[in-house]
Design a protein around this motif. Structure first.
Motif, PDB file in Angstrom:
ATOM      1  N   VAL A 246       0.823  -1.210   0.000  1.00  0.00           N
ATOM      2  CA  VAL A 246       0.000   0.000   0.000  1.00  0.00           C
ATOM      3  C   VAL A 246       0.855   1.257   0.000  1.00  0.00           C
ATOM      4  N   ILE A 247       1.895   1.291   0.822  1.00  0.00           N
ATOM      5  CA  ILE A 247       2.708   2.510   0.953  1.00  0.00           C
ATOM      6  C   ILE A 247       3.391   2.887  -0.375  1.00  0.00           C
ATOM      7  N   PRO A 248       4.122   1.964  -1.041  1.00  0.00           N
ATOM      8  CA  PRO A 248       4.712   2.349  -2.342  1.00  0.00           C
ATOM      9  C   PRO A 248       3.668   2.694  -3.401  1.00  0.00           C
ATOM     10  N   LEU A 249       2.513   2.006  -3.342  1.00  0.00           N
ATOM     11  CA  LEU A 249       1.471   2.302  -4.321  1.00  0.00           C
ATOM     12  C   LEU A 249       0.936   3.720  -4.129  1.00  0.00           C
ATOM     13  N   CYS A 250       0.724   4.098  -2.865  1.00  0.00           N
ATOM     14  CA  CYS A 250       0.277   5.465  -2.570  1.00  0.00           C
ATOM     15  C   CYS A 250       1.343   6.479  -2.964  1.00  0.00           C
ATOM     16  N   PHE A 251       2.594   6.119  -2.726  1.00  0.00           N
ATOM     17  CA  PHE A 251       3.696   7.021  -3.084  1.00  0.00           C
ATOM     18  C   PHE A 251       3.740   7.239  -4.593  1.00  0.00           C
ATOM     19  N   SER A 252       3.535   6.166  -5.366  1.00  0.00           N
ATOM     20  CA  SER A 252       3.537   6.307  -6.834  1.00  0.00           C
ATOM     21  C   SER A 252       2.381   7.181  -7.293  1.00  0.00           C
ATOM     22  N   GLY A 253       1.236   7.079  -6.593  1.00  0.00           N
ATOM     23  CA  GLY A 253       0.100   7.930  -6.932  1.00  0.00           C
ATOM     24  C   GLY A 253       0.370   9.389  -6.627  1.00  0.00           C
ATOM     25  N   ILE A 254       0.988   9.654  -5.462  1.00  0.00           N
ATOM     26  CA  ILE A 254       1.329  11.033  -5.093  1.00  0.00           C
ATOM     27  C   ILE A 254       2.366  11.605  -6.052  1.00  0.00           C
ATOM     28  N   LEU A 255       3.344  10.768  -6.397  1.00  0.00           N
ATOM     29  CA  LEU A 255       4.424  11.224  -7.281  1.00  0.00           C
ATOM     30  C   LEU A 255       3.900  11.585  -8.672  1.00  0.00           C
ATOM     31  N   SER A 256       2.895  10.864  -9.134  1.00  0.00           N
ATOM     32  CA  SER A 256       2.403  11.062 -10.499  1.00  0.00           C
ATOM     33  C   SER A 256       1.136  11.903 -10.573  1.00  0.00           C
ATOM     34  N   ARG A 257       0.760  12.557  -9.485  1.00  0.00           N
ATOM     35  CA  ARG A 257      -0.446  13.385  -9.511  1.00  0.00           C
ATOM     36  C   ARG A 257      -0.246  14.570 -10.450  1.00  0.00           C
ATOM     37  N   ASN A 258      -1.342  15.108 -10.918  1.00  0.00           N
ATOM     38  CA  ASN A 258      -1.302  16.203 -11.877  1.00  0.00           C
ATOM     39  C   ASN A 258      -0.809  17.480 -11.200  1.00  0.00           C
TER      40      ASN A 258
END
Length: 442
Positions: A246-258
């Motif tokens: 969950v943590i890396p997945l959330c991090f990837s989402g935050i990193l790639s946000r618009n």
């Protein structure tokens, strides 16, 4: 979306066509090779495909490596599933065949973009700043992955495997873990910048790829831990694995946000401004008529408005005196004025910089030819379109939105600012517009 469709295809072949794949793998290899060659020929030739669906979802599924990545995902997860489970029993027997098929399909992506990167490197089209950094990273990763994939693929054939020492074969096959990690890094380097700019679909793609690759890594580590600690409780490793996923997945989402907060400014057509000024312009005419009693009647008109001046001491009713001689003189004057008007119209047409009509030009984009069509009427661009079959649709659309309004407003292809991040697409549009304008020049 492209990767999700590819996953569905790969899972269907793995679970529904496992027996034919096991019995006659050569047929699958030949089919994969034929599709790979066809996609390479189409992308490297001058064949024009007008349908965007065909380009993106038929050719693109091979050239962009989505189908190859989906097959690699099935091969990966086969090794991460719990021992003795129904999926692993079904997939483990065809894992070698799946990996060979995946490698053949991946060659479409390697050759297509390898040729593109090579041409850009030779022509010095490597970008600058972050674009140059991403170019170098993707090039180095692609070369390293190819060098790992090819020998592992050869070793996956049963005839080769039987001739090798089992321990040696297994040690070399461990390079596959590095290969999988490189695939994920390669994808993130390409997709995260696009997702940050708000490209449609890329944020979802980052999350899907992250879920597949991070999930695999977590389950593979869990399986390795439990194989060495068979009697240990599964509660702790399961909890750790959930957090590690969950943590890396959330991090990837935050990193790639618009992070693109730029707003588009509406452009006003220069033709509209001209039309408004023409509508607001009125003509004033003055006509003096001499009446029979000597009174002068002056008619001044603005859109038909008439003012009449009379002598208060004279009678209100006047009679306009005309004779045939004055009418003939007027007709003669009108006849003399017609050639003068024609000469003025011809002079006005010659004063325009550009001819009226539609003109086309071509330019070199990032991955192929760009075509521009410009329609001109009285030195005003009334319509302008740009199209390209091979350029990245997102970058090309950004380039069009940035460049075309500048060209329309300035009626020139000189001094046009390129779109940041889509420099080569912008330059291709500018080059094509310049050629079209040169054809239109008087």
């Amino acid at each position: 979306m492209l990767f999700i469709i590819s996953l569905v295809i790969a899972l269907f072949i793995a679970f529904c066509l496992d027996k034919p794949l096991k019995k006659c793998p050569a047929a699958f290899y030949v089919t994969a090779a034929a599709l790979t060659v066809a996609s390479i020929v189409v992308t490297q030739s001058d064949i024009t495909i007008s349908s965007r669906f065909v380009r993106d979802y038929v050719i693109g599924i091979f050239s962009r490596g989505a189908l190859g990545a989906a097959f690699w995902a099935v091969v990966m997860w086969t090794g991460a599933l719990p021992n003795g489970s129904a999926p692993i029993k079904k997939l483990m027997t065809i894992r070698g065949e799946l990996s060979i098929t995946a490698a053949v399909l991946t060659l479409a992506h390697i050759i297509t973009f390898g040729m593109l990167y090579l041409r850009n490197l030779i022509n010095g089209r490597t970008g600058s700043g972050d674009a140059y950094r991403d170019f170098l990273i993707t090039c180095m990763l692609s070369i390293a992955m190819t060098l790992i994939m090819l020998p592992l693929t050869v070793m996956s054939f049963k005839a080769v495997r039987k001739k090798m020492n089992a321990k040696t074969w297994k040690k070399i096959q461990r390079l596959a873990y590095l290969f999988y990690a490189m695939i994920y890094i390669h994808i993130m380097v390409l997709f995260v910048p696009k997702a940050q700019k708000g490209r449609e679909g890329y944020f979802l793609s980052v999350l899907v790829y992250s879920a597949v690759f991070i999930g695999y890594a977590v389950l593979r580590l869990r399986k390795a831990y439990l194989s060495k600690n068979e009697k240990a409780s599964k509660l702790i490793p399961n909890s750790v694995c959930a957090c590690a996923f969950v943590i890396p997945l959330c991090f990837s989402g935050i990193l790639s946000r618009n992070t693109n907060t730029k707003t588009k400014v509406a452009n006003v057509s220069p033709k509209a401004a001209v039309e408004v000024s023409e509508n607001e312009t009125t003509q004033t005419s003055t006509t003096a008529v001499t009446t029979a009693d000597g009174t002068k009647t002056t008619t001044t008109g603005k859109a038909g408005t008439t003012a009449t001046t009379t002598n208060e001491k004279k009678e209100k009713t006047t009679e306009v005196v005309t004779d045939s001689a004055s009418e003939e003189a007027t007709e003669a004057e009108n006849t003399d004025e017609q050639p003068e008007n024609n000469e003025q119209e011809e002079a006005q047409e010659q004063s325009y910089r550009f001819k009226n009509g539609t003109f086309e030009g071509t330019g070199e984009g990032y991955t192929g030819k760009i075509r521009v069509s410009i329609t001109i009427e009285n030195d005003t661009i009334t319509a302008m379109t740009a199209s390209a079959d091979d350029d990245d649709p997102d970058y090309f659309d950004d380039a069009k939105n940035k460049v075309i309004p500048q060209i329309r407003n300035s009626l020139s292809a000189d001094g046009i600012d390129a779109c940041s991040g889509a420099t080569y697409s912008s330059e291709g549009i500018i080059e094509a517009a310049r050629k079209a304008l040169e054809q239109a020049m008087n």
